[in-house]
Design a protein around this motif. Structure first.
Motif, PDB file in Angstrom:
ATOM      1  N   SER A 130     -10.022 -12.162   3.873  1.00  0.00           N
ATOM      2  CA  SER A 130      -8.425 -11.949   4.008  1.00  0.00           C
ATOM      3  C   SER A 130      -7.970 -10.693   2.995  1.00  0.00           C
ATOM      4  CB  SER A 130      -7.630 -12.967   3.289  1.00  0.00           C
ATOM      5  OG  SER A 130      -8.016 -13.281   2.097  1.00  0.00           O
ATOM      6  N   LEU A 131      -8.745 -10.334   1.791  1.00  0.00           N
ATOM      7  CA  LEU A 131      -8.337  -9.274   1.202  1.00  0.00           C
ATOM      8  C   LEU A 131      -9.004  -7.858   1.572  1.00  0.00           C
ATOM      9  CD1 LEU A 131      -8.889 -10.653  -2.419  1.00  0.00           C
ATOM     10  CD2 LEU A 131      -6.778 -10.062  -1.572  1.00  0.00           C
ATOM     11  N   TYR A 178       1.091  -0.394  14.287  1.00  0.00           N
ATOM     12  CA  TYR A 178       1.481  -1.700  15.053  1.00  0.00           C
ATOM     13  C   TYR A 178       0.177  -2.797  14.746  1.00  0.00           C
ATOM     14  CZ  TYR A 178       2.304  -5.108  18.578  1.00  0.00           C
ATOM     15  OH  TYR A 178       2.507  -6.171  19.333  1.00  0.00           O
ATOM     16  N   ALA A 179      -1.052  -2.156  14.838  1.00  0.00           N
ATOM     17  CA  ALA A 179      -2.388  -2.843  14.783  1.00  0.00           C
ATOM     18  C   ALA A 179      -2.354  -3.633  13.301  1.00  0.00           C
ATOM     19  CB  ALA A 179      -3.572  -2.126  15.185  1.00  0.00           C
ATOM     20  N   SER A 180      -1.881  -2.765  12.365  1.00  0.00           N
ATOM     21  CA  SER A 180      -2.034  -3.438  11.117  1.00  0.00           C
ATOM     22  C   SER A 180      -0.780  -4.552  10.800  1.00  0.00           C
ATOM     23  CB  SER A 180      -1.691  -2.235   9.767  1.00  0.00           C
ATOM     24  OG  SER A 180      -2.387  -1.210   9.830  1.00  0.00           O
ATOM     25  N   PHE A 181       0.517  -4.495  11.054  1.00  0.00           N
ATOM     26  CA  PHE A 181       1.422  -5.319  10.976  1.00  0.00           C
ATOM     27  C   PHE A 181       1.449  -6.458  11.900  1.00  0.00           C
ATOM     28  CE2 PHE A 181       2.888  -1.672   8.309  1.00  0.00           C
ATOM     29  CZ  PHE A 181       3.192  -2.488   7.161  1.00  0.00           C
ATOM     30  N   ALA A 182       0.952  -6.248  13.227  1.00  0.00           N
ATOM     31  CA  ALA A 182       0.920  -7.130  14.168  1.00  0.00           C
ATOM     32  C   ALA A 182      -0.063  -7.980  14.132  1.00  0.00           C
ATOM     33  CB  ALA A 182       1.196  -6.682  15.529  1.00  0.00           C
ATOM     34  N   PHE A 183      -1.431  -7.479  13.617  1.00  0.00           N
ATOM     35  CA  PHE A 183      -2.564  -8.455  13.788  1.00  0.00           C
ATOM     36  C   PHE A 183      -3.272  -8.444  12.601  1.00  0.00           C
ATOM     37  CE2 PHE A 183      -2.063  -6.296  18.071  1.00  0.00           C
ATOM     38  CZ  PHE A 183      -2.015  -7.400  18.861  1.00  0.00           C
ATOM     39  N   LEU A 184      -3.594  -7.524  11.794  1.00  0.00           N
ATOM     40  CA  LEU A 184      -4.453  -7.616  10.472  1.00  0.00           C
ATOM     41  C   LEU A 184      -3.724  -8.327   9.551  1.00  0.00           C
ATOM     42  CD1 LEU A 184      -6.189  -3.920  10.507  1.00  0.00           C
ATOM     43  CD2 LEU A 184      -7.222  -6.288  11.462  1.00  0.00           C
ATOM     44  N   ILE A 185      -2.482  -7.998   9.143  1.00  0.00           N
ATOM     45  CA  ILE A 185      -1.970  -8.441   8.105  1.00  0.00           C
ATOM     46  C   ILE A 185      -1.503 -10.017   8.434  1.00  0.00           C
ATOM     47  CG2 ILE A 185       0.375  -8.448   6.798  1.00  0.00           C
ATOM     48  CD1 ILE A 185       0.238  -5.438   6.903  1.00  0.00           C
ATOM     49  N   ALA A 193      -4.067  -1.579   5.367  1.00  0.00           N
ATOM     50  CA  ALA A 193      -3.345  -0.604   4.616  1.00  0.00           C
ATOM     51  C   ALA A 193      -3.941   0.955   4.748  1.00  0.00           C
ATOM     52  CB  ALA A 193      -3.441  -0.732   3.096  1.00  0.00           C
ATOM     53  N   ALA A 194      -5.305   0.914   4.828  1.00  0.00           N
ATOM     54  CA  ALA A 194      -6.319   2.099   5.182  1.00  0.00           C
ATOM     55  C   ALA A 194      -5.762   2.483   6.481  1.00  0.00           C
ATOM     56  CB  ALA A 194      -7.514   1.727   4.989  1.00  0.00           C
TER      57      ALA A 194
END
Length: 260
Positions: free
Chosen positions: A134-135, A105-112, A142-143
């Protein structure tokens, strides 16, 4: 000229759309337990094994205390102390299970989405700093999304080698616990009836103590395997991901320079 000036706007619009899709669509799938079913099933199976080991160790410790004399007391105490180690492993398993959902959730809702937003701004500003940040955010997303599934798969490879040994530990502990309980009951009966059977009783107790020592050694080995697979491997996998990210980003994208 008009087409050239419209390219940044189209790129920014596409990145904003990607951020919205990631935030409102992909994050739901990434946080869904069904999406991580194979990982959570493996963790549940590991949890069941740890709980069985902890229960068997407690039962063996209680049975050993029934033996006469103090020869087996240190073994019973050591078996009781192993419960703290099994509790640590159990906490690590639950933490991995919860992180499976939270990190997705954190990856797709915030970081990306944040990374896509920075790239959208960079489409107009052309900042090396924004692009680099950003990269790195994308790599971090992803990690943390892959670290738990990867660590579970690595743990399964090790556990597959020791499955038979752990099951043998459980079977041996149950058999020894039952034998010690029977021996303790038989010892009390013999001592109450005939003093002439004391030699036989002592030999039986000695054999029970030896069996208890063997069970203790098996439990220590099983606990060591569980600590490695549930606690050590996830940390090593996380460090490996961090190292790979640093190598890839450090090679492809040098440290950002200050914009004039």
């Amino acid at each position: 000229m008009g087409g050239t000036s419209a390219r940044p706007a189209r790129r920014a619009a596409a990145l904003i759309l990607a951020a919205l899709v990631s935030m409102f669509v992909l994050s739901r799938f990434a946080a869904s337990p069904e999406f991580h079913r194979s990982t959570t099933d493996a963790l549940d199976e590991k949890r069941t094994t740890v709980m069985e080991l902890a229960a068997a160790a407690t039962a063996a410790s209680a049975a050993i205390t029934l033996l006469p004399g103090d020869a087996a007391t240190p073994i019973a105490d050591k078996l009781a102390d192993l419960s703290a180690g099994f509790l640590l492993v159990l906490c690590a398993i639950y933490l991995e299970k919860y992180l499976t959902v939270l990190t997705g959730y954190a990856s797709f809702a915030f970081l990306i989405p944040l990374a896509c937003g920075l790239l959208a701004v960079n489409a107009f500003r052309k900042s090396g700093t924004l692009r680099s940040i950003s990269l790195r955010l994308l790599a971090l997303a992803a990690a943390i999304f892959l670290v738990v599934p990867a660590s579970v798969q690595a743990s399964n490879l090790i556990e597959s080698v020791y499955d038979a040994s752990i099951q043998s530990t459980l079977d041996s502990a149950r058999e020894t616990t039952q034998a010690i309980e029977d021996q303790a009951e038989g010892t009390e009966t013999d001592q109450g009836l005939l003093s002439g059977l004391l030699t036989t009783v002592k030999e039986g107790v000695s054999g029970a103590v030896e069996a208890a020592e063997n069970v203790l050694n098996r439990f220590i080995e099983a606990l060591a395997v569980m600590i490695v697979t549930a606690c050590v491997i996830p940390v090593l996998v996380l460090l490996f991901f961090v190292w790979v990210i640093k190598v890839l980003l450090g090679t492809a994208f040098p440290p950002p320079r200050r914009d004039p």
